[in-house]
Design a protein around this motif. Sequence first.
Motif, PDB file in Angstrom:
ATOM      1  N   ASN A   1      31.024  32.811  39.654  1.00  0.00           N
ATOM      2  CA  ASN A   1      31.914  31.870  38.959  1.00  0.00           C
ATOM      3  C   ASN A   1      31.984  32.221  37.466  1.00  0.00           C
ATOM      4  O   ASN A   1      31.003  32.102  36.738  1.00  0.00           O
ATOM      5  CB  ASN A   1      31.365  30.448  39.153  1.00  0.00           C
ATOM      6  N   ASN A   2      33.162  32.640  37.023  1.00  0.00           N
ATOM      7  CA  ASN A   2      33.311  33.110  35.645  1.00  0.00           C
ATOM      8  C   ASN A   2      34.075  32.119  34.760  1.00  0.00           C
ATOM      9  O   ASN A   2      34.599  32.472  33.716  1.00  0.00           O
ATOM     10  CB  ASN A   2      34.005  34.468  35.637  1.00  0.00           C
ATOM     11  N   SER A   3      34.129  30.845  35.174  1.00  0.00           N
ATOM     12  CA  SER A   3      34.935  29.858  34.437  1.00  0.00           C
ATOM     13  C   SER A   3      34.455  29.671  32.994  1.00  0.00           C
ATOM     14  O   SER A   3      35.227  29.325  32.116  1.00  0.00           O
ATOM     15  CB  SER A   3      34.944  28.527  35.173  1.00  0.00           C
ATOM     16  N   LYS A   4      33.167  29.929  32.749  1.00  0.00           N
ATOM     17  CA  LYS A   4      32.630  29.732  31.394  1.00  0.00           C
ATOM     18  C   LYS A   4      33.053  30.824  30.411  1.00  0.00           C
ATOM     19  O   LYS A   4      32.908  30.657  29.206  1.00  0.00           O
ATOM     20  CB  LYS A   4      31.097  29.672  31.445  1.00  0.00           C
ATOM     21  N   VAL A   5      33.512  31.961  30.916  1.00  0.00           N
ATOM     22  CA  VAL A   5      33.919  33.046  30.001  1.00  0.00           C
ATOM     23  C   VAL A   5      35.441  33.234  29.961  1.00  0.00           C
ATOM     24  O   VAL A   5      35.961  33.888  29.064  1.00  0.00           O
ATOM     25  CB  VAL A   5      33.252  34.404  30.356  1.00  0.00           C
ATOM     26  N   LYS A   6      36.125  32.689  30.940  1.00  0.00           N
ATOM     27  CA  LYS A   6      37.587  32.875  31.071  1.00  0.00           C
ATOM     28  C   LYS A   6      38.323  32.514  29.793  1.00  0.00           C
ATOM     29  O   LYS A   6      38.144  31.431  29.253  1.00  0.00           O
ATOM     30  CB  LYS A   6      38.125  32.013  32.218  1.00  0.00           C
ATOM     31  N   GLY A   7      39.141  33.489  29.311  1.00  0.00           N
ATOM     32  CA  GLY A   7      39.977  33.244  28.143  1.00  0.00           C
ATOM     33  C   GLY A   7      39.251  33.373  26.821  1.00  0.00           C
ATOM     34  O   GLY A   7      39.871  33.324  25.759  1.00  0.00           O
ATOM     35  N   LYS A   8      37.932  33.535  26.869  1.00  0.00           N
ATOM     36  CA  LYS A   8      37.161  33.638  25.617  1.00  0.00           C
ATOM     37  C   LYS A   8      37.180  35.067  25.073  1.00  0.00           C
ATOM     38  O   LYS A   8      37.389  36.017  25.815  1.00  0.00           O
ATOM     39  CB  LYS A   8      35.707  33.214  25.861  1.00  0.00           C
ATOM     40  N   THR A   9      36.926  35.187  23.767  1.00  0.00           N
ATOM     41  CA  THR A   9      36.780  36.509  23.144  1.00  0.00           C
ATOM     42  C   THR A   9      35.348  36.662  22.680  1.00  0.00           C
ATOM     43  O   THR A   9      34.806  35.778  22.007  1.00  0.00           O
ATOM     44  CB  THR A   9      37.737  36.655  21.944  1.00  0.00           C
ATOM     45  N   PHE A  10      34.730  37.778  23.056  1.00  0.00           N
ATOM     46  CA  PHE A  10      33.347  38.048  22.651  1.00  0.00           C
ATOM     47  C   PHE A  10      33.289  39.263  21.731  1.00  0.00           C
ATOM     48  O   PHE A  10      33.969  40.265  21.977  1.00  0.00           O
ATOM     49  CB  PHE A  10      32.468  38.283  23.889  1.00  0.00           C
ATOM     50  N   VAL A  11      32.489  39.154  20.694  1.00  0.00           N
ATOM     51  CA  VAL A  11      32.283  40.278  19.773  1.00  0.00           C
ATOM     52  C   VAL A  11      31.166  41.160  20.341  1.00  0.00           C
ATOM     53  O   VAL A  11      30.064  40.678  20.608  1.00  0.00           O
ATOM     54  CB  VAL A  11      31.905  39.778  18.369  1.00  0.00           C
ATOM     55  N   ILE A  12      31.499  42.433  20.551  1.00  0.00           N
ATOM     56  CA  ILE A  12      30.554  43.368  21.159  1.00  0.00           C
ATOM     57  C   ILE A  12      30.259  44.499  20.173  1.00  0.00           C
ATOM     58  O   ILE A  12      31.165  45.213  19.746  1.00  0.00           O
ATOM     59  CB  ILE A  12      31.124  43.973  22.469  1.00  0.00           C
ATOM     60  N   ALA A 201      26.335  33.126  30.086  1.00  0.00           N
ATOM     61  CA  ALA A 201      27.541  33.212  30.917  1.00  0.00           C
ATOM     62  C   ALA A 201      28.167  34.600  30.792  1.00  0.00           C
ATOM     63  O   ALA A 201      28.650  35.173  31.777  1.00  0.00           O
ATOM     64  CB  ALA A 201      28.544  32.132  30.506  1.00  0.00           C
ATOM     65  N   LEU A 202      28.132  35.137  29.567  1.00  0.00           N
ATOM     66  CA  LEU A 202      28.648  36.485  29.338  1.00  0.00           C
ATOM     67  C   LEU A 202      27.821  37.509  30.124  1.00  0.00           C
ATOM     68  O   LEU A 202      28.365  38.419  30.765  1.00  0.00           O
ATOM     69  CB  LEU A 202      28.613  36.797  27.834  1.00  0.00           C
ATOM     70  N   LEU A 203      26.507  37.335  30.079  1.00  0.00           N
ATOM     71  CA  LEU A 203      25.610  38.247  30.795  1.00  0.00           C
ATOM     72  C   LEU A 203      25.875  38.200  32.306  1.00  0.00           C
ATOM     73  O   LEU A 203      25.957  39.242  32.965  1.00  0.00           O
ATOM     74  CB  LEU A 203      24.160  37.867  30.493  1.00  0.00           C
ATOM     75  N   GLN A 204      26.036  36.987  32.824  1.00  0.00           N
ATOM     76  CA  GLN A 204      26.323  36.848  34.264  1.00  0.00           C
ATOM     77  C   GLN A 204      27.660  37.466  34.641  1.00  0.00           C
ATOM     78  O   GLN A 204      27.792  38.113  35.681  1.00  0.00           O
ATOM     79  CB  GLN A 204      26.314  35.377  34.659  1.00  0.00           C
ATOM     80  N   ALA A 205      28.659  37.258  33.754  1.00  0.00           N
ATOM     81  CA  ALA A 205      29.983  37.835  34.016  1.00  0.00           C
ATOM     82  C   ALA A 205      29.900  39.358  33.990  1.00  0.00           C
ATOM     83  O   ALA A 205      30.543  40.042  34.789  1.00  0.00           O
ATOM     84  CB  ALA A 205      30.997  37.330  32.984  1.00  0.00           C
ATOM     85  N   PHE A 206      29.093  39.904  33.062  1.00  0.00           N
ATOM     86  CA  PHE A 206      28.918  41.356  33.011  1.00  0.00           C
ATOM     87  C   PHE A 206      28.333  41.847  34.331  1.00  0.00           C
ATOM     88  O   PHE A 206      28.833  42.813  34.934  1.00  0.00           O
ATOM     89  CB  PHE A 206      28.013  41.774  31.833  1.00  0.00           C
ATOM     90  N   ASN A 207      27.269  41.188  34.789  1.00  0.00           N
ATOM     91  CA  ASN A 207      26.620  41.618  36.031  1.00  0.00           C
ATOM     92  C   ASN A 207      27.551  41.526  37.230  1.00  0.00           C
ATOM     93  O   ASN A 207      27.577  42.418  38.078  1.00  0.00           O
ATOM     94  CB  ASN A 207      25.358  40.791  36.285  1.00  0.00           C
ATOM     95  N   GLN A 208      28.320  40.433  37.284  1.00  0.00           N
ATOM     96  CA  GLN A 208      29.265  40.268  38.396  1.00  0.00           C
ATOM     97  C   GLN A 208      30.335  41.359  38.335  1.00  0.00           C
ATOM     98  O   GLN A 208      30.649  42.007  39.336  1.00  0.00           O
ATOM     99  CB  GLN A 208      29.923  38.883  38.341  1.00  0.00           C
ATOM    100  N   GLY A 209      30.866  41.593  37.123  1.00  0.00           N
ATOM    101  CA  GLY A 209      31.897  42.618  36.941  1.00  0.00           C
ATOM    102  C   GLY A 209      31.370  44.000  37.291  1.00  0.00           C
ATOM    103  O   GLY A 209      32.049  44.778  37.977  1.00  0.00           O
ATOM    104  N   LEU A 210      30.147  44.289  36.847  1.00  0.00           N
ATOM    105  CA  LEU A 210      29.537  45.595  37.149  1.00  0.00           C
ATOM    106  C   LEU A 210      29.401  45.792  38.655  1.00  0.00           C
ATOM    107  O   LEU A 210      29.747  46.856  39.190  1.00  0.00           O
ATOM    108  CB  LEU A 210      28.171  45.703  36.456  1.00  0.00           C
ATOM    109  N   ALA A 211      28.923  44.757  39.341  1.00  0.00           N
ATOM    110  CA  ALA A 211      28.773  44.844  40.802  1.00  0.00           C
ATOM    111  C   ALA A 211      30.130  45.080  41.462  1.00  0.00           C
ATOM    112  O   ALA A 211      30.258  45.917  42.367  1.00  0.00           O
ATOM    113  CB  ALA A 211      28.120  43.567  41.336  1.00  0.00           C
ATOM    114  N   ASP A 212      31.150  44.381  40.985  1.00  0.00           N
ATOM    115  CA  ASP A 212      32.493  44.531  41.564  1.00  0.00           C
ATOM    116  C   ASP A 212      33.048  45.934  41.311  1.00  0.00           C
ATOM    117  O   ASP A 212      33.645  46.551  42.188  1.00  0.00           O
ATOM    118  CB  ASP A 212      33.454  43.480  40.981  1.00  0.00           C
TER     119      ASP A 212
END
Length: 231
Positions: A1-12, A201-212
């Motif tokens: 579930n990526n609802s917490k990061v959707k539409g956000k901008t993160f500085v990397i 939430a960003l970390l979880q989204a990264f892991n989910q995205g990486l797995a996908d």
Amino acid sequence: NNSKVKGKTFVIGTDVTFPPFEFANKNNKYVGIDMDLIRAIANEQGFKVKIKALGFNAAVQAVESGQADGVIAGMSITNERKAQFDFSKPYFNSGVVMAVAKNSKIHKLSELKGKRVAVKTGTSGADYANSIKKKYGFKVVTFDDSNNMYQDVSTGNSVACFEDHPVMQYAIKQGTKLKIVTKPALNAPYGFAVKKGHNQALLQAFNQGLADLKASGTYDSIKAKYLGADE
Ligand code: GLN
């Protein structure tokens, strides 16, 4: 579930030049395995990234001080760093090698006695050099980026540098006048990192995205784009 990061901008934060993981191309756009990976994950998970090429140590510090949300910079996952950072699942294996000028006769640590060795600030290569300098009797000089470190060796100011194996290999392939003379030490994989306890939430989204991306074959094609099909 990526609802917490959707539409956000993160500085990397990232390194200034660490090919094939991050480097500016001819159009001055940051490309490389890390850059393609974070953008593909952001795209897939519905968030945006603002890439800041600060240099390795500065990028790591920017995350610690909260000026950046995350760092992707060929950053090795180490137990020491886990005290300050939460890491993603690993995405690339690496280790530290010693490189010398192409025409150098030095080929082992014991030949560094009384000599000057170049490292990059805040890296595992620097940690490694500092941990063995007493034993082998060499002096360490630091640089903020890999190019200046390589140059110090190719011009003969330093006799060797300590760099990540895949990065040193790639640089040599691209014409850097150095050669690798040791087997990789401090083997550790790369991970994306956030400040410990923050940006979960960003970390979880990264892991989910990486797995996908691994499952879809996109991760392999990103690697192949920079390294060829067999790595
Ligand atoms: N992998 C090394 C580290 O994490 C070097 C990273 C880099 O120079 N960008 O310290």
